[in-house]
Scaffold this motif. Structure first.
Motif, short mmCIF file in Angstrom:
data_model
loop_
_atom_site.label_atom_id
_atom_site.label_comp_id
_atom_site.label_asym_id
_atom_site.label_seq_id
_atom_site.Cartn_x
_atom_site.Cartn_y
_atom_site.Cartn_z
N MET A 17 0.26 -1.03 0.03
CA MET A 17 -0.13 0.32 -0.01
C MET A 17 0.95 1.06 -0.14
N ASN A 18 0.20 2.33 -0.70
CA ASN A 18 0.60 3.78 -0.44
C ASN A 18 0.14 5.11 -0.42
N GLN A 19 0.94 5.70 -0.33
CA GLN A 19 -0.83 6.95 -0.22
C GLN A 19 -1.34 7.35 -1.02
N ASN A 20 -1.47 6.87 -2.02
CA ASN A 20 -2.64 7.37 -2.92
C ASN A 20 -3.69 6.31 -2.64
N THR A 21 -3.34 4.76 -1.83
CA THR A 21 -3.86 4.14 -1.82
C THR A 21 -5.05 4.88 -0.50
N GLY A 22 -4.25 5.59 0.46
CA GLY A 22 -5.03 5.84 1.84
C GLY A 22 -5.62 7.13 1.54
#
Length: 74
Positions: A1-6
């Motif tokens: 997971m990365n920041q875009n997913t959040g």
């Protein structure tokens, strides 16, 4: 997971909250939703079958338009 997913998860959660608020405060104004001409209802005895065909088509068109606007401006 990365920041875009959040960010996507937060955005979707915000949309769900807004829809929930609209339904909570305007439920008396939305009584027609789900009872449009073209929605198929079958009731006989203890059997009830309901196919909201036209309602789902309108909902699909509305969501597609909203996604189009989001893609265009972002």
């Amino acid at each position: 997971m990365n920041q875009n997913t959040g960010k996507y998860i937060i955005f979707i959660g915000g949309i769900i909250v807004v829809v929930g608020i609209i339904i909570y405060f305007f439920s008396d104004k939305l009584h027609w939703f789900g009872r449009l001409p073209g929605d198929i209802r079958y009731e006989k005895g203890n059997t009830r079958i309901y196919f909201p065909v036209v309602t789902m088509i309108l909902l699909s068109l509305l969501l597609n338009f909203i996604l189009y606007l989001i893609k265009k401006f972002f």
